[in-house]
Write a protein that holds these residues in place. Structure first.
Motif, PDB file in Angstrom:
ATOM      1  N   UNK A  40      55.125 -15.386  -8.562  1.00  0.00           N
ATOM      2  CA  UNK A  40      55.005 -14.178  -9.372  1.00  0.00           C
ATOM      3  C   UNK A  40      53.667 -14.132 -10.087  1.00  0.00           C
ATOM      4  N   UNK A  41      53.178 -12.919 -10.284  1.00  0.00           N
ATOM      5  CA  UNK A  41      52.016 -12.700 -11.133  1.00  0.00           C
ATOM      6  C   UNK A  41      52.518 -12.323 -12.531  1.00  0.00           C
ATOM      7  N   UNK A  42      51.667 -12.515 -13.535  1.00  0.00           N
ATOM      8  CA  UNK A  42      52.067 -12.222 -14.904  1.00  0.00           C
ATOM      9  C   UNK A  42      52.515 -10.775 -15.067  1.00  0.00           C
ATOM     10  N   UNK A  43      51.857  -9.839 -14.353  1.00  0.00           N
ATOM     11  CA  UNK A  43      52.213  -8.427 -14.501  1.00  0.00           C
ATOM     12  C   UNK A  43      53.504  -8.060 -13.764  1.00  0.00           C
ATOM     13  N   UNK A  44      54.095  -9.026 -13.063  1.00  0.00           N
ATOM     14  CA  UNK A  44      55.364  -8.786 -12.372  1.00  0.00           C
ATOM     15  C   UNK A  44      56.557  -9.286 -13.192  1.00  0.00           C
ATOM     16  N   UNK A  45      56.294  -9.875 -14.349  1.00  0.00           N
ATOM     17  CA  UNK A  45      57.347 -10.370 -15.215  1.00  0.00           C
ATOM     18  C   UNK A  45      57.863  -9.225 -16.091  1.00  0.00           C
ATOM     19  N   UNK A  46      59.183  -9.052 -16.152  1.00  0.00           N
ATOM     20  CA  UNK A  46      59.752  -7.928 -16.898  1.00  0.00           C
ATOM     21  C   UNK A  46      59.774  -8.120 -18.396  1.00  0.00           C
ATOM     22  N   UNK A  47      59.868  -9.367 -18.859  1.00  0.00           N
ATOM     23  CA  UNK A  47      59.981  -9.641 -20.289  1.00  0.00           C
ATOM     24  C   UNK A  47      59.414 -11.027 -20.568  1.00  0.00           C
ATOM     25  N   UNK A  48      58.710 -11.167 -21.670  1.00  0.00           N
ATOM     26  CA  UNK A  48      58.137 -12.451 -22.065  1.00  0.00           C
ATOM     27  C   UNK A  48      58.606 -12.789 -23.473  1.00  0.00           C
ATOM     28  N   UNK A  49      59.081 -14.024 -23.664  1.00  0.00           N
ATOM     29  CA  UNK A  49      59.551 -14.432 -24.985  1.00  0.00           C
ATOM     30  C   UNK A  49      59.098 -15.861 -25.256  1.00  0.00           C
ATOM     31  N   UNK A  71      47.924 -13.512 -21.258  1.00  0.00           N
ATOM     32  CA  UNK A  71      47.031 -12.428 -20.862  1.00  0.00           C
ATOM     33  C   UNK A  71      47.330 -11.172 -21.648  1.00  0.00           C
ATOM     34  N   UNK A  72      46.300 -10.556 -22.169  1.00  0.00           N
ATOM     35  CA  UNK A  72      46.474  -9.375 -23.028  1.00  0.00           C
ATOM     36  C   UNK A  72      46.532  -8.075 -22.244  1.00  0.00           C
ATOM     37  N   UNK A  73      46.194  -8.105 -20.988  1.00  0.00           N
ATOM     38  CA  UNK A  73      46.184  -6.874 -20.195  1.00  0.00           C
ATOM     39  C   UNK A  73      46.671  -7.185 -18.787  1.00  0.00           C
ATOM     40  N   UNK A  74      47.528  -6.338 -18.211  1.00  0.00           N
ATOM     41  CA  UNK A  74      48.076  -5.108 -18.778  1.00  0.00           C
ATOM     42  C   UNK A  74      49.097  -5.399 -19.869  1.00  0.00           C
ATOM     43  N   UNK A  75      49.443  -4.395 -20.716  1.00  0.00           N
ATOM     44  CA  UNK A  75      50.410  -4.594 -21.801  1.00  0.00           C
ATOM     45  C   UNK A  75      51.751  -5.100 -21.262  1.00  0.00           C
ATOM     46  N   UNK A  76      52.403  -5.964 -22.046  1.00  0.00           N
ATOM     47  CA  UNK A  76      53.667  -6.547 -21.606  1.00  0.00           C
ATOM     48  C   UNK A  76      54.756  -6.282 -22.642  1.00  0.00           C
ATOM     49  N   UNK A  77      56.004  -6.404 -22.202  1.00  0.00           N
ATOM     50  CA  UNK A  77      57.151  -6.390 -23.100  1.00  0.00           C
ATOM     51  C   UNK A  77      57.325  -7.814 -23.601  1.00  0.00           C
TER      52      UNK A  77
END
Length: 350
Positions: A40-49, A71-77
């Motif tokens: 997975x790439x970071x932008x494919x993750x649905x939620x980060x905690x 990573x600050x971009x793209x914006x994440x949940x």
């Protein structure tokens, strides 16, 4: 309820000091490894905690700096808990249950080396009656150990055997900080000797959660979370029976731990005496392999050690070395807060 599994786990090598590394430096390799395990790439993750403590870092909102590792971009949940990463995993599991995400990245870290951990942890205590007395974490654990000895539940020799067994098991763990023949040493706070206490060190960990078919696509043998629950003891130590842990027992019951036997248990027991309490509360007999990773007595990065217990249990299921495992995390003095999860491999669920 959605089927949710731990599909990947990574951790750092735990060391006494990492003066040359920032929290971001500590996290980056771990995040790259856990994402690489799934593709997975970071932008494919649905939620980060994430889970961490500002008191350890010595500055407010320190977790925002660690986000540079994601990573600050793209914006994440994204969300954060001022707790061990095991509670961040709990929040991520709830998020996936709502249907708002199918995957989640959970990470935690702790650098204990810059300060005096025994004093920092007094900030968890009741601020009116107990914290002003500055009883440190080892002194409080010693009170619990003495209560167990007075009740006839253990003795100093038995506690030394627990420490030796955990650190012997850690010989096969390349990430452990203490392994092999670690002497019991002198009394640190009677009746606890240095060998009964966890090492102080720095470390980080991360897991990826995924739901249903996504989990099966990302991992050959997902570690399915069949139940997870969190319970809390009374804040005041004076109203608790320190020889027992009703909250751990209740969390295990609600997580389904007593429905069928488990073959493995990863217990977050930083002190040898706490393993005695947890074994009794969770009904773990000699047939259950407890802390095959060495547990928190081999490596205890504060704010990550509980998440590591979940990750280690999941990793054994991934490798086919366990079918049904119990993972436990704690926070606060004398096992004040307890989280229990039951993990199963696919074959155990069919």
């Amino acid at each position: 309820m959605r089927d949710v599994a731990i599909v990947a786990f990574a951790q750092s090598a735990h060391r006494r000091r990492t003066d040359e590394l920032s929290e971001v430096d500590l996290l980056m390799p771990v995040l790259h490894e856990v994402l690489g395990a799934t593709g997975l790439k970071a932008n494919e993750i649905g939620f980060t905690c994430s889970g961490s403590a500002d008191y350890l870092a010595g500055r407010a909102f320190s977790f925002t700096m660690a986000l540079d590792g994601v990573g600050a971009h793209p914006p994440i949940s994204e969300s954060h808990v001022e707790m061990d990463g095991a509670w961040a995993l709990y929040e991520a599991w709830v998020k996936i249950q709502t249907g708002e995400a199918d995957t989640a990245l959970v990470y935690s870290y702790g650098k204990s080396s810059p300060g005096r951990v025994r004093d920092v942890l007094t900030r968890q205590l009741d601020p009116y009656y107990l914290a002003p007395l500055w009883p440190d974490s080892v002194a409080l654990a010693a009170l619990q150990a003495q209560a167990l000895i007075d009740a006839g539940d253990t003795d100093e020799g038995a506690l030394a055997e627990i420490g030796a067994r955990n650190r012997t098991a850690a010989v096969g763990n390349p990430y452990a900080q203490l392994t092999g023949d670690v002497p019991a040493g002198d009394h640190l706070v009677h009746p606890l000797r240095t060998g009964d206490c966890p090492p102080i060190g720095d470390g980080a960990a991360a897991v990826i959660l995924a739901a249903g078919g996504t989990a099966r696509a990302l991992c050959e043998r997902p570690a399915w979370i069949r139940g997870i629950d969190h319970r809390i003891e009374a804040h005041s130590l004076g109203v608790r029976d320190l020889t027992d842990s009703p909250s751990a027992r209740l969390a295990a019951e609600h997580a389904g731990a007593f429905e069928r036997p488990v073959d493995t248990a990863e217990l977050h027991a930083p002190f040898t005496s706490q393993e005695v309490v947890l074994r009794k509360a969770l009904g773990l007999g000699d047939e259950v392999r407890v802390n095959p990773s060495g547990g928190a007595l081999a490596a205890n990065p504060i704010m990550a050690a509980g998440l590591i217990r979940l990750g280690e249990a999941a990793a054994r299921i991934h490798r086919g070395e366990s079918d049904r495992a119990l993972a436990h995390a704690t926070s606060g003095p004398c096992l004040q807060q307890n989280l229990v999860a039951v993990l199963e491999g696919e074959s155990a669920h069919e």
